[in-house]
Design a protein around this motif. Structure first.
Motif, PDB file in Angstrom:
ATOM      1  N   ALA A 294     -15.424   9.069 -10.951  1.00 15.10           N
ATOM      2  CA  ALA A 294     -14.091   8.469 -10.799  1.00 15.10           C
ATOM      3  C   ALA A 294     -13.097   9.563 -10.425  1.00 15.10           C
ATOM      4  CB  ALA A 294     -13.666   7.777 -12.086  1.00 15.10           C
ATOM      5  N   ILE A 295     -12.312   9.288  -9.409  1.00 14.51           N
ATOM      6  CA  ILE A 295     -11.319  10.230  -8.903  1.00 14.51           C
ATOM      7  C   ILE A 295      -9.961   9.521  -8.825  1.00 14.51           C
ATOM      8  CG2 ILE A 295     -10.603  11.576  -6.865  1.00 14.51           C
ATOM      9  CD1 ILE A 295     -13.002  12.830  -8.105  1.00 14.51           C
ATOM     10  N   GLU A 296      -8.917  10.172  -9.300  1.00 12.06           N
ATOM     11  CA  GLU A 296      -7.570   9.611  -9.167  1.00 12.06           C
ATOM     12  C   GLU A 296      -6.970  10.051  -7.838  1.00 12.06           C
ATOM     13  OE1 GLU A 296      -5.620  10.876 -12.819  1.00 12.06           O
ATOM     14  OE2 GLU A 296      -5.779   8.793 -13.489  1.00 12.06           O
ATOM     15  N   ILE A 297      -6.335   9.089  -7.160  1.00  9.79           N
ATOM     16  CA  ILE A 297      -5.714   9.362  -5.866  1.00  9.79           C
ATOM     17  C   ILE A 297      -4.272   8.891  -5.911  1.00  9.79           C
ATOM     18  CG2 ILE A 297      -5.742   8.847  -3.399  1.00  9.79           C
ATOM     19  CD1 ILE A 297      -8.737   8.533  -3.605  1.00  9.79           C
ATOM     20  N   TRP A 298      -3.368   9.781  -5.566  1.00  7.84           N
ATOM     21  CA  TRP A 298      -1.932   9.510  -5.518  1.00  7.84           C
ATOM     22  C   TRP A 298      -1.570   9.178  -4.080  1.00  7.84           C
ATOM     23  CZ3 TRP A 298       1.912   8.636  -8.736  1.00  7.84           C
ATOM     24  CH2 TRP A 298       3.229   8.810  -8.311  1.00  7.84           C
ATOM     25  N   TYR A 299      -1.007   7.959  -3.876  1.00  8.02           N
ATOM     26  CA  TYR A 299      -0.564   7.578  -2.536  1.00  8.02           C
ATOM     27  C   TYR A 299       0.890   8.001  -2.396  1.00  8.02           C
ATOM     28  CZ  TYR A 299       0.360   4.915   1.684  1.00  8.02           C
ATOM     29  OH  TYR A 299       0.718   4.549   2.965  1.00  8.02           O
ATOM     30  N   VAL A 300       1.123   8.955  -1.548  1.00 10.36           N
ATOM     31  CA  VAL A 300       2.410   9.623  -1.423  1.00 10.36           C
ATOM     32  C   VAL A 300       3.553   8.653  -1.107  1.00 10.36           C
ATOM     33  CG1 VAL A 300       3.664  11.395  -0.141  1.00 10.36           C
ATOM     34  CG2 VAL A 300       1.273  11.769  -0.744  1.00 10.36           C
ATOM     35  N   TYR A 301       3.359   7.761  -0.140  1.00 13.10           N
ATOM     36  CA  TYR A 301       4.466   6.930   0.343  1.00 13.10           C
ATOM     37  C   TYR A 301       4.937   5.881  -0.650  1.00 13.10           C
ATOM     38  CZ  TYR A 301       3.491   9.249   4.696  1.00 13.10           C
ATOM     39  OH  TYR A 301       3.289  10.213   5.646  1.00 13.10           O
ATOM     40  N   THR A 302       4.033   5.359  -1.479  1.00 18.07           N
ATOM     41  CA  THR A 302       4.440   4.350  -2.458  1.00 18.07           C
ATOM     42  C   THR A 302       4.508   4.916  -3.867  1.00 18.07           C
ATOM     43  OG1 THR A 302       2.157   3.613  -2.799  1.00 18.07           O
ATOM     44  CG2 THR A 302       3.452   2.444  -1.123  1.00 18.07           C
ATOM     45  N   ALA A 303       4.217   6.192  -4.016  1.00 18.69           N
ATOM     46  CA  ALA A 303       4.217   6.842  -5.326  1.00 18.69           C
ATOM     47  C   ALA A 303       3.388   6.038  -6.327  1.00 18.69           C
ATOM     48  CB  ALA A 303       5.640   7.050  -5.822  1.00 18.69           C
ATOM     49  N   SER A 304       2.160   5.709  -5.910  1.00 12.48           N
ATOM     50  CA  SER A 304       1.287   4.922  -6.779  1.00 12.48           C
ATOM     51  C   SER A 304      -0.062   5.608  -6.953  1.00 12.48           C
ATOM     52  CB  SER A 304       1.100   3.510  -6.209  1.00 12.48           C
ATOM     53  OG  SER A 304       0.570   3.565  -4.897  1.00 12.48           O
ATOM     54  N   MET A 305      -0.622   5.453  -8.152  1.00 10.43           N
ATOM     55  CA  MET A 305      -1.907   6.057  -8.488  1.00 10.43           C
ATOM     56  C   MET A 305      -3.002   5.017  -8.351  1.00 10.43           C
ATOM     57  SD  MET A 305      -3.162   8.985  -9.472  1.00 10.43           S
ATOM     58  CE  MET A 305      -1.889   9.877 -10.346  1.00 10.43           C
ATOM     59  N   HIS A 306      -4.130   5.442  -7.808  1.00 12.18           N
ATOM     60  CA  HIS A 306      -5.292   4.573  -7.654  1.00 12.18           C
ATOM     61  C   HIS A 306      -6.516   5.324  -8.139  1.00 12.18           C
ATOM     62  CE1 HIS A 306      -3.028   1.773  -5.118  1.00 12.18           C
ATOM     63  NE2 HIS A 306      -2.447   2.863  -4.671  1.00 12.18           N
ATOM     64  N   GLN A 307      -7.518   4.573  -8.555  1.00 13.94           N
ATOM     65  CA  GLN A 307      -8.761   5.210  -8.965  1.00 13.94           C
ATOM     66  C   GLN A 307      -9.891   4.696  -8.090  1.00 13.94           C
ATOM     67  OE1 GLN A 307     -10.400   4.603 -12.995  1.00 13.94           O
ATOM     68  NE2 GLN A 307     -10.442   6.817 -13.110  1.00 13.94           N
ATOM     69  N   LEU A 308     -10.587   5.608  -7.471  1.00 17.19           N
ATOM     70  CA  LEU A 308     -11.753   5.300  -6.654  1.00 17.19           C
ATOM     71  C   LEU A 308     -12.931   6.091  -7.196  1.00 17.19           C
ATOM     72  CD1 LEU A 308     -10.219   5.506  -3.067  1.00 17.19           C
ATOM     73  CD2 LEU A 308     -10.659   3.459  -4.407  1.00 17.19           C
ATOM     74  N   VAL A 309     -14.077   5.853  -6.624  1.00 14.97           N
ATOM     75  CA  VAL A 309     -15.270   6.602  -7.000  1.00 14.97           C
ATOM     76  C   VAL A 309     -15.682   7.450  -5.808  1.00 14.97           C
ATOM     77  CG1 VAL A 309     -17.708   6.419  -7.633  1.00 14.97           C
ATOM     78  CG2 VAL A 309     -16.016   4.905  -8.696  1.00 14.97           C
ATOM     79  N   LEU A 310     -15.904   8.732  -6.064  1.00 19.24           N
ATOM     80  CA  LEU A 310     -16.353   9.665  -5.035  1.00 19.24           C
ATOM     81  C   LEU A 310     -17.860   9.826  -5.183  1.00 19.24           C
ATOM     82  CD1 LEU A 310     -15.483  11.703  -2.794  1.00 19.24           C
ATOM     83  CD2 LEU A 310     -15.459  13.426  -4.603  1.00 19.24           C
ATOM     84  N   LYS A 311     -18.552   9.671  -4.072  1.00 19.11           N
ATOM     85  CA  LYS A 311     -20.004   9.748  -4.084  1.00 19.11           C
ATOM     86  C   LYS A 311     -20.470  10.554  -2.880  1.00 19.11           C
ATOM     87  CE  LYS A 311     -24.050   6.808  -4.460  1.00 19.11           C
ATOM     88  NZ  LYS A 311     -24.747   7.756  -5.269  1.00 19.11           N
ATOM     89  N   LYS A 312     -21.504  11.326  -3.092  1.00 16.32           N
ATOM     90  CA  LYS A 312     -22.095  12.080  -1.989  1.00 16.32           C
ATOM     91  C   LYS A 312     -23.356  11.352  -1.545  1.00 16.32           C
ATOM     92  CE  LYS A 312     -23.576  16.681  -0.587  1.00 16.32           C
ATOM     93  NZ  LYS A 312     -23.775  18.069  -1.047  1.00 16.32           N
ATOM     94  N   TRP A 313     -23.362  10.922  -0.277  1.00 10.80           N
ATOM     95  CA  TRP A 313     -24.541  10.250   0.253  1.00 10.80           C
ATOM     96  C   TRP A 313     -25.619  11.295   0.497  1.00 10.80           C
ATOM     97  CZ3 TRP A 313     -23.808   5.866  -1.331  1.00 10.80           C
ATOM     98  CH2 TRP A 313     -22.876   4.952  -0.889  1.00 10.80           C
TER      99      TRP A 313
END
Length: 86
Positions: A17-36
């Motif tokens: 799980a990785i947190e990602i900050w979207y600069v333009y809307t100042a909102s935090m999202h959580q996605l999953v980072l995976k290496k294929w």
């Protein structure tokens, strides 16, 4: 960009799980980072399409940027340039 722990976790079946900050809307999202394993590429999964591609109306040719903030241990995301309409 990743700690040794994060890099190992990204190679697991579940990814990390990785947190990602979207600069333009100042909102935090959580996605999953995976290496294929097949391509050795890192990809974001779980809600990438919903929270980023569709919501931000990303199109083929758009340029996006990610950078990792080492102080807060989050990724920052922004749309750098929209593809020209043809």
């Amino acid at each position: 960009m990743l700690s040794a722990y994060q890099a190992r976790a990204a190679e697991t079946e579940e990814g990390i799980a990785i947190e990602i900050w979207y600069v333009y809307t100042a909102s935090m999202h959580q996605l999953v980072l995976k290496k294929w394993p097949s391509s050795k590429s890192y990809v974001f999964i779980r809600k990438w399409n919903q929270n980023f591609v569709k919501r931000r109306e990303l199109k083929r040719g758009d340029k996006i940027g990610f950078y990792r903030d080492p102080y807060y241990s989050i990724f920052n995301f922004s749309v750098l340039e929209r593809a020209s309409a043809t």
